[in-house]
Design a protein around this motif. Structure first.
Motif, PDB file in Angstrom:
ATOM      1  N   GLY A   1      47.207  16.758  44.723  1.00 52.98           N
ATOM      2  CA  GLY A   1      47.216  16.654  46.191  1.00 52.98           C
ATOM      3  C   GLY A   1      46.924  15.231  46.639  1.00 52.98           C
ATOM      4  O   GLY A   1      47.643  14.665  47.456  1.00 52.98           O
TER       5      GLY A   1
ATOM      6  N   LEU B   1      52.974  24.861  53.295  1.00 52.29           N
ATOM      7  CA  LEU B   1      54.254  25.499  52.959  1.00 52.29           C
ATOM      8  C   LEU B   1      55.358  24.912  53.844  1.00 52.29           C
ATOM      9  O   LEU B   1      56.519  24.837  53.441  1.00 52.29           O
ATOM     10  CB  LEU B   1      54.161  27.022  53.092  1.00 52.29           C
TER      11      LEU B   1
ATOM     12  N   GLY C   1      46.440  17.360  53.689  1.00 52.97           N
ATOM     13  CA  GLY C   1      45.606  17.095  52.500  1.00 52.97           C
ATOM     14  C   GLY C   1      44.132  17.045  52.893  1.00 52.97           C
ATOM     15  O   GLY C   1      43.276  17.657  52.246  1.00 52.97           O
TER      16      GLY C   1
ATOM     17  N   ILE D   1      45.131  29.786  44.246  1.00 54.32           N
ATOM     18  CA  ILE D   1      43.843  29.681  44.959  1.00 54.32           C
ATOM     19  C   ILE D   1      43.809  30.718  46.098  1.00 54.32           C
ATOM     20  O   ILE D   1      42.800  31.378  46.322  1.00 54.32           O
ATOM     21  CB  ILE D   1      43.600  28.259  45.536  1.00 54.32           C
TER      22      ILE D   1
ATOM     23  N   ALA E   1      40.477  29.105  55.922  1.00 56.99           N
ATOM     24  CA  ALA E   1      41.089  29.128  54.593  1.00 56.99           C
ATOM     25  C   ALA E   1      42.608  29.023  54.626  1.00 56.99           C
ATOM     26  O   ALA E   1      43.197  28.360  53.780  1.00 56.99           O
ATOM     27  CB  ALA E   1      40.673  30.408  53.866  1.00 56.99           C
TER      28      ALA E   1
ATOM     29  N   SER F   1      52.457  24.258  45.497  1.00 61.58           N
ATOM     30  CA  SER F   1      52.673  25.626  45.981  1.00 61.58           C
ATOM     31  C   SER F   1      52.220  26.612  44.923  1.00 61.58           C
ATOM     32  O   SER F   1      51.577  27.619  45.215  1.00 61.58           O
ATOM     33  CB  SER F   1      54.151  25.875  46.280  1.00 61.58           C
TER      34      SER F   1
ATOM     35  N   VAL G   1      55.146  18.923  45.510  1.00 60.73           N
ATOM     36  CA  VAL G   1      54.982  19.987  46.512  1.00 60.73           C
ATOM     37  C   VAL G   1      55.243  21.366  45.877  1.00 60.73           C
ATOM     38  O   VAL G   1      54.588  22.353  46.230  1.00 60.73           O
ATOM     39  CB  VAL G   1      55.833  19.711  47.781  1.00 60.73           C
TER      40      VAL G   1
ATOM     41  N   TRP H   1      51.495  15.665  55.807  1.00 65.44           N
ATOM     42  CA  TRP H   1      51.038  15.531  54.422  1.00 65.44           C
ATOM     43  C   TRP H   1      49.600  14.991  54.381  1.00 65.44           C
ATOM     44  O   TRP H   1      48.743  15.504  53.695  1.00 65.44           O
ATOM     45  CB  TRP H   1      51.970  14.600  53.640  1.00 65.44           C
TER      46      TRP H   1
ATOM     47  N   MET I   1      40.794  19.683  51.874  1.00 64.85           N
ATOM     48  CA  MET I   1      39.459  19.303  51.392  1.00 64.85           C
ATOM     49  C   MET I   1      38.381  19.779  52.371  1.00 64.85           C
ATOM     50  O   MET I   1      37.336  20.272  51.966  1.00 64.85           O
ATOM     51  CB  MET I   1      39.373  17.786  51.207  1.00 64.85           C
TER      52      MET I   1
HETATM   53  C1  HEM Z   1      51.642  18.737  48.836  1.00 63.60           C
HETATM   54  C2  HEM Z   1      50.962  19.556  49.490  1.00 63.60           C
HETATM   55  C3  HEM Z   1      49.499  19.838  49.303  1.00 63.60           C
HETATM   56  C4  HEM Z   1      48.442  18.968  49.267  1.00 63.60           C
HETATM   57  C5  HEM Z   1      48.485  17.457  49.423  1.00 63.60           C
HETATM   58  C6  HEM Z   1      47.241  19.764  49.091  1.00 63.60           C
HETATM   59  C7  HEM Z   1      45.965  19.266  48.985  1.00 63.60           C
HETATM   60  C8  HEM Z   1      44.821  20.031  48.854  1.00 63.60           C
HETATM   61  C9  HEM Z   1      43.498  19.513  48.647  1.00 63.60           C
HETATM   62  C10 HEM Z   1      43.175  18.033  48.482  1.00 63.60           C
HETATM   63  C11 HEM Z   1      42.648  20.569  48.604  1.00 63.60           C
HETATM   64  C12 HEM Z   1      41.155  20.519  48.357  1.00 63.60           C
HETATM   65  C13 HEM Z   1      40.934  20.981  46.921  1.00 63.60           C
HETATM   66  C14 HEM Z   1      39.498  21.036  46.486  1.00 63.60           C
HETATM   67  O1  HEM Z   1      38.705  20.221  46.918  1.00 63.60           O
HETATM   68  O2  HEM Z   1      39.171  21.910  45.690  1.00 63.60           O
HETATM   69  C15 HEM Z   1      43.419  21.770  48.785  1.00 63.60           C
HETATM   70  C16 HEM Z   1      42.903  23.053  48.832  1.00 63.60           C
HETATM   71  C17 HEM Z   1      43.653  24.191  48.936  1.00 63.60           C
HETATM   72  N1  HEM Z   1      45.042  24.263  48.945  1.00 63.60           N
HETATM   73 FE1  HEM Z   1      46.294  22.704  48.983  1.00 63.60          FE
HETATM   74  N2  HEM Z   1      47.595  21.098  49.038  1.00 63.60           N
HETATM   75  C18 HEM Z   1      48.964  21.181  49.175  1.00 63.60           C
HETATM   76  C19 HEM Z   1      49.737  22.318  49.180  1.00 63.60           C
HETATM   77  C20 HEM Z   1      49.242  23.615  49.164  1.00 63.60           C
HETATM   78  C21 HEM Z   1      50.044  24.800  49.230  1.00 63.60           C
HETATM   79  C22 HEM Z   1      51.579  24.795  49.336  1.00 63.60           C
HETATM   80  C23 HEM Z   1      49.177  25.856  49.199  1.00 63.60           C
HETATM   81  C24 HEM Z   1      49.446  27.328  49.247  1.00 63.60           C
HETATM   82  C25 HEM Z   1      50.549  27.903  49.295  1.00 63.60           C
HETATM   83  C26 HEM Z   1      47.837  25.338  49.116  1.00 63.60           C
HETATM   84  C27 HEM Z   1      46.674  26.095  49.074  1.00 63.60           C
HETATM   85  C28 HEM Z   1      45.403  25.592  49.043  1.00 63.60           C
HETATM   86  C29 HEM Z   1      44.207  26.408  49.161  1.00 63.60           C
HETATM   87  C30 HEM Z   1      44.177  27.926  49.310  1.00 63.60           C
HETATM   88  C31 HEM Z   1      43.118  25.533  49.104  1.00 63.60           C
HETATM   89  C32 HEM Z   1      41.621  25.895  49.246  1.00 63.60           C
HETATM   90  C33 HEM Z   1      41.166  25.533  50.656  1.00 63.60           C
HETATM   91  C34 HEM Z   1      41.881  26.298  51.744  1.00 63.60           C
HETATM   92  O3  HEM Z   1      42.009  27.514  51.641  1.00 63.60           O
HETATM   93  O4  HEM Z   1      42.354  25.722  52.732  1.00 63.60           O
HETATM   94  N3  HEM Z   1      47.912  23.957  49.090  1.00 63.60           N
HETATM   95  N4  HEM Z   1      44.743  21.413  48.922  1.00 63.60           N
END
Ligand code: HEM
Ligand code: HEM
Length: 162
Positions: free
Chosen positions: A99, A22, A76, A148, A14, A142, A138, A72, A80
């Motif tokens: 994202g 970050l 991403g 989430i 997770a 965040s 970005v 990036w 997923m």
């Molecule tokens: C530009 C940067 C980012 C991209 C491209 C990105 C992309 C994604 C994508 C495509 C998902 C899957 C979502 C789904 O299917 O429901 C995801 C899940 C998630 N993202 Fe990001 N995200 C980014 C930045 C961040 C940041 C900065 C945080 C937290 C500080 C974050 C926290 C999460 C969490 C907690 C999930 C659920 C899966 C996991 O825990 O790994 N994301 N993100």
């Protein structure tokens, strides 16, 4: 969330993505700083330019930009993959949509690199447009990402379900 998996493994799956992403916030801001210096070097008068060139900001920016491009895209995909592993589905949420758009934007931004090096002004404008949107994305990611994270922490260590 998958139930018969140790908490340490669920936490690893997770939280790898949030920590990695970050890093793109800090990296993106530093790339912006270096990019501004590249532009200043190019547009400064001869005397100032001679000094600024020593900083090799164009090389540093290109190197950092290439690393950001990889993080990036891989980050991403890892988001997923983590969601799918933990929940056996993806949630079509603003975090997923923005994202995916941002992964496309970082690829587009990189595409303009050789054209900028050939001195094409329109490519510079296109690069700066894509990367400004990326910086906005970005910060948005965040904000939605931390929401989430909070939900998952509550679910993993408390009683609330996502
Ligand atoms: C530009 C940067 C980012 C991209 C491209 C990105 C992309 C994604 C994508 C495509 C998902 C899957 C979502 C789904 O299917 O429901 C995801 C899940 C998630 N993202 Fe990001 N995200 C980014 C930045 C961040 C940041 C900065 C945080 C937290 C500080 C974050 C926290 C999460 C969490 C907690 C999930 C659920 C899966 C996991 O825990 O790994 N994301 N993100
Ligand atoms: C958030 C990330 C980024 C920001 C904020 C950013 C910003 C900028 C800015 C402001 C410039 C100056 C344009 C000018 O001279 O007028 C620039 C130039 C440039 N950027 Fe980026 N950029 C980012 C990511 C990237 C990426 C991913 C790559 C490629 C992998 C890249 C490659 C370049 C190159 C090759 C130049 C031209 C350098 C030169 O003139 O020699 N940048 N960038």
């Amino acid at each position: 969330m998958i139930s018969n998996t140790p908490v340490w493994l669920k936490s690893f799956i997770a939280f790898t993505h949030p920590v990695l992403m970050l890093g793109t916030v800090l990296g993106g801001l530093y790339a912006l700083y270096l990019g501004a210096l590249v532009r200043r070097t190019r547009t400064a008068d001869a005397e100032v330019r001679k000094e600024l060139i020593k900083g090799k900001f164009n090389q540093k920016h290109f190197q950092l930009g290439s690393v950001l491009l990889a993080i990036w895209v891989l980050g991403g995909i890892s988001g997923m993959a983590a969601t799918y592993t933990l929940y056996q589905k993806l949630f079509v949420s603003p975090h997923l949509i923005v994202g995916l758009i941002s992964v496309g934007l970082v690829a587009l931004a990189a595409m303009f690199a050789p054209l900028m090096q050939q001195g094409k002004e329109w490519a510079r404008i296109a690069h700066i447009t894509c990367t400004s949107l990326l910086i906005g994305a970005v910060f948005y990611q965040s904000f939605t990402g931390l929401k989430i994270v909070l939900k998952m922490v509550q679910e993993m260590f408390g009683t609330t379900s996502v």
